[in-house]
Design a protein around this motif. Structure first.
Motif, PDB file in Angstrom:
ATOM      1  N   ASN A  23      15.913  25.369 -36.063  1.00 53.99           N
ATOM      2  CA  ASN A  23      14.983  25.949 -37.035  1.00 53.99           C
ATOM      3  C   ASN A  23      13.812  26.600 -36.330  1.00 53.99           C
ATOM      4  O   ASN A  23      13.364  27.676 -36.699  1.00 53.99           O
ATOM      5  CB  ASN A  23      14.459  24.863 -37.974  1.00 53.99           C
ATOM      6  CG  ASN A  23      15.190  24.910 -39.299  1.00 53.99           C
ATOM      7  OD1 ASN A  23      15.473  25.990 -39.795  1.00 53.99           O
ATOM      8  ND2 ASN A  23      15.510  23.761 -39.839  1.00 53.99           N
ATOM      9  N   ASN A  55      12.947  30.370 -36.568  1.00 50.76           N
ATOM     10  CA  ASN A  55      11.672  30.787 -37.140  1.00 50.76           C
ATOM     11  C   ASN A  55      10.787  31.483 -36.125  1.00 50.76           C
ATOM     12  O   ASN A  55       9.895  32.226 -36.485  1.00 50.76           O
ATOM     13  CB  ASN A  55      10.943  29.582 -37.741  1.00 50.76           C
ATOM     14  CG  ASN A  55      11.580  29.163 -39.049  1.00 50.76           C
ATOM     15  OD1 ASN A  55      12.192  29.982 -39.726  1.00 50.76           O
ATOM     16  ND2 ASN A  55      11.467  27.893 -39.384  1.00 50.76           N
ATOM     17  N   ASN A  74      15.590  32.344 -42.321  1.00 48.28           N
ATOM     18  CA  ASN A  74      14.450  31.865 -41.519  1.00 48.28           C
ATOM     19  C   ASN A  74      13.126  32.326 -42.130  1.00 48.28           C
ATOM     20  O   ASN A  74      13.098  33.036 -43.135  1.00 48.28           O
ATOM     21  CB  ASN A  74      14.596  32.289 -40.048  1.00 48.28           C
ATOM     22  CG  ASN A  74      14.350  33.779 -39.841  1.00 48.28           C
ATOM     23  OD1 ASN A  74      14.374  34.554 -40.792  1.00 48.28           O
ATOM     24  ND2 ASN A  74      14.108  34.162 -38.603  1.00 48.28           N
TER      25      ASN A  74
END
Lengths: 270, 550
Positions: free
Chosen positions: B140, B144, B163
């Protein structure tokens, strides 16, 4: 988060403020044999560090409590929440002695005097000059013992047996141990055993009473002597006691020792 | 009453400080120590270091507080230092003043092994969960942290992941996106073909310009990468959208710069610090005749005319000091014709990824220079005969006088006035007159050396400056040859035309020391020649000594 709720702060009596800080593995119930002796003259403040006793578990932050400064912050925040900014007598057991010392450095005006029961600036050995009593490997084994006792039963097997995590049985098991959460206990254990406040000791000028157990498996006599040398305004009292919890096993000795110190420092400028 | 030694599990009694007071046989067997030795010890001495810490930080506080302990897991030290798992129970007895503590240990090898397994399993599950959570957090974090839009779409064309940038771009939360149909997104409008193709396992790429949440138009590059299961079936696809707006703008800028380079009327040359040509534009080729392939790798100095001194070292030094240089230089075209260039040269300082460069802007100013030269020529020449006019002649005379003062020499000034010119003008017209003047000019020039000057002062008056004639005789001989040359008949359309010439000669420094006086003396001598019957020459009269000294 209300600080007083977070740390389950309890107050007894009236007078000069006296804060009692429990050690690793304990909670504020450990002070129950001292409090009756001082509640008449002092405003006693009892609390649980976040993660211990009845504190609010949700407020635990592994980052914050991975150094002693996190626990120091708990103490300073409690005092601020209570409006206490000076004249405090800090009573700390075991690792909390170090918390008190660091707090007195952070806010010299706040703490008038320190009463340190079984203090140790470092539980680990730092050869050749310092013998704390333990090696890092001992910590891992301790974590295992902790896991087996309150992860294994209270938090893992007991809930299965009792059918629900919140069942009275589980609660009772958890209550008996002071740190109810294995993650918290692990963090507190690490912080306690890796803490090293030897460098800070010599900077401290607050009057301090060191209560040393004569036969303490956790804190050798030499550690008490080391602290006495390093702390400029300190008195060392060695109690003829085995163990690490004189305030529980021999409260009358601790009370007498504290009274002598409190009287001797009563007229000292705050 | 049961005797303690008959109880099949280890028992011990200690005081409030852990000092052992009595033990049973089972504990002696377990620890390998006789009772007499055990009662000299404290309880903690039966435990390894970690057990001692646990005893003092957890167990004694509880025991002292509650008076009892139930089913505490501990390890006791065996006869040879081995660790024996036990479950410990303890009960406080005796008086409050002198409490005693009775310990019962249940050796729990099997149970403890079972628990240890459970614990180990649990720890492994926890570690795996942590690792999984870590991994997911890691992915993640990566997704991101990417400046691009990253999403995952399942086979049913629903978003499964988007994202942070993706969410921000379309102004919706993860919750709003996940599970929604991708066909609702402007990203995929009219891209059914690409979607069908990626679902058959083919990587897709297309460009898409769209307004974002803030309604600014962005240019993106969309990549669709199929995600296959172990059997090779496409179960979804990854979406990677890169915002290439900045690149597009930069590309447009680059294109603009390139087209300026291509279209500029100035020749632009990029060289390295050693003046080696790295790049030239079409205008350079137009000006110099050197096509780019032939010019690349050559030195700028190849353009220098072979006989001219190389001005490039001085130019390089000036650039090193001031960062630029501007000026005129004569260069040679590829065909050998010279051209004059107005040049500005600027240094592009180098950096870690580029060596220093020089940018040369060349303007071909040869034509302008020629025009200027023509204007300059017109200002100083007689347009009819192309001979120097009065202004230029007087300037040259002054210069001759100055140089003669430094290095003594003679100068002769011949003042010529045609005889019979007016009749030709009147009889045959101005065209004939002009033609005659031009022919006379040619004939006069033919009688002089290159260091001499033949000039026309207007009308039918000519001036000849003889630079350093040997003596008066040489001047008079030239005058005689000029008279003879002028007297030759001219053929004007079958019509023979003839003019004469009267010449006055004044010599420096004999007749005058100043230009105007020398001219005046020659003029007077010319009139003397006219008076003497024309078509002849006369020398100026020598001035009296007093006039010369002044």
């Amino acid at each position: 988060m209300e600080i007083l709720q977070r740390n389950y702060v309890q107050q007894l009596g009236n007078g000069e403020p006296m804060l009692l800080a429990h050690g690793f593995g304990c909670n504020q119930t450990m002070w129950q044999r001292l409090t009756p002796a001082f509640a008449d003259e002092y405003r006693l403040i009892l609390f649980d560090y976040v993660g211990s006793g009845r504190s609010v578990r949700a407020a635990f932050d592994a980052q914050r409590y991975s150094t002693l400064q996190g626990y120091v912050a708990d103490v300073l925040e409690i005092c601020a929440a209570l409006g206490i900014s000076e004249g405090l007598t800090f009573v700390g057991h075991s690792v909390s002695a170090s918390v008190g010392l660091l707090a007195s450095l952070a806010q010299p005006k706040l703490i008038k005097r320190l009463i340190l029961i079984g203090p140790s600036p470092s539980f680990l050995n730092h050869p050749p000059d310092y013998f704390g009593g333990f090696e890092q490997a001992d910590l891992n084994e301790l974590l295992n013992l902790m896991d087996q006792n309150y992860i294994g039963w209270a938090n893992y097997l007991a809930p299965l047996a009792a059918g629900a995590p919140d069942s009275p049985t589980t609660q009772a098991l958890n209550e008996s141990f002071c740190s109810t959460d294995p993650q918290v206990a692990r963090v507190f254990a690490r912080t306690t055993f890796f803490a090293d406040t030897r460098a800070e000791l010599t900077r401290i000028t607050t009057p301090a009473l060191i209560i040393q157990h004569e036969r303490d498996a956790l804190v050798p006599l030499s550690v008490g002597e080391y602290m006495h040398r390093a702390l400029r305004h300190s008195q060392l009292e060695v109690l003829d006691v085995g163990g690490h919890c004189a305030h529980l096993s021999h409260p009358e000795l601790v009370i007498a020792s504290m009274r002598r110190f409190l009287q001797a420092t009563a007229s000292a400028p705050a | 009453m049961i005797k303690l030694d008959q109880v099949p599990c280890p028992l011990a009694q200690c005081d409030g400080q852990g000092q052992l007071l009595s033990v049973n046989v089972a504990l002696c067997q377990l620890t390998g120590k006789p009772a007499a030795q055990l009662v000299q010890l404290r309880l903690e001495q039966l435990l390894p270091p970690a057990g001692r810490i646990f005893l003092h930080t957890h167990l004694w506080p509880m025991l002292l507080r509650d008076g009892e302990l139930r089913e505490i897991y501990l390890k006791l030290l065996g006869p040879h230092g081995e660790l024996i798992p036990v479950l410990a129970n303890c009960q406080q007895t005796g008086s409050t003043e002198r409490p005693q503590y009775c310990w019962v240990f249940f050796v729990a090898q099997e149970r403890s092994a079972f628990e240890a397994e459970l614990l180990d399993a649990r720890q492994r599950v926890e570690a795996a969960n942590l690792a999984l959570a870590d991994n997911e957090r890691f992915l993640n974090t990566i997704a991101n942290a990417l400046p691009s839009l990253v999403a995952y779409v399942d086979r049913q064309l629903h978003y499964r992941f988007a994202n942070q940038v993706y969410q921000d771009w379309f102004g919706c939360t993860s919750e709003a996106i996940i599970g929604s149909a991708i066909l609702a997104s402007p990203l995929f409008a009219n891209e059914d073909a690409a979607i069908q193709a990626v679902l058959t396992g083919q990587v897709q790429q297309f460009e898409r310009s769209m307004a974002t949440g803030q309604h600014t138009l962005r240019h993106t590059l969309v990549n669709l990468t199929p995600d296959c299961d172990l059997l090779g079936e496409v179960i979804g696809f990854f979406v990677l959208v890169s915002d290439v707006s900045a690149l597009k703008l930069a590309q447009a800028d680059l294109q603009l710069a390139a087209s300026v380079y291509e279209a500029a009327s100035e020749g632009i040359v990029v060289t390295d610090a050693q003046l080696q040509i790295i790049s030239v534009n079409p205008a350079f080729t137009r000006i110099t005749g050197w096509p780019a392939p032939a010019a690349l790798g050559c030195s700028m100095s190849t353009l220098n005319p072979p006989e001219a001194p190389d001005h490039h070292p001085a130019l390089v030094e000036a650039i090193q000091q001031h960062g630029q240089w501007a000026g005129e230089s004569w260069y040679l075209r590829r065909d050998g014709r010279p051209f004059l260039a107005w040049q500005t040269v600027a240094a592009l300082p180098g950096h870690e990824s580029a060596a220093p460069r020089l940018v040369w802007m060349l303007n071909d100013i040869t034509e302008r220079w020629q025009k200027d030269e023509r204007i300059r020529h017109l200002a100083f020449h007689d347009p009819l005969t192309n001979l120097p006019n009065r202004a230029l002649t007087m300037e040259r005379l002054e210069q001759l006088i100055i140089s003669a003062q430094r290095q003594p020499k003679h100068i002769a000034l011949l003042y010529l006035d045609l005889d019979g010119f007016k009749q030709i003008n009147d009889q045959f017209g101005h065209d004939a007159g002009d033609w005659v003047l031009q022919q006379v000019a040619l004939r006069l020039v033919a009688q002089t050396r290159s260091a001499d000057t033949v000039a026309r002062f207007g009308g039918d008056e000519f001036i000849v400056l003889l630079n350093h004639p040997m003596d008066a005789l040489a001047s008079s001989q030239i005058a005689e040859r000029m008279i003879a040359a002028v007297n030759q008949a001219l053929d004007w359309g079958g019509q023979a035309l003839q003019v004469g010439v009267s010449i006055g000669i004044a010599q420096f420094p004999i007749h005058a020391l100043r230009a105007a006086e020398l001219l005046q003396a020659a003029d007077q001598a010319m009139y003397a020649a006219k008076t003497a019957g024309k078509n002849t020459f006369r020398f100026a009269r020598a001035p009296d000594a007093t006039a010369l000294q002044a």
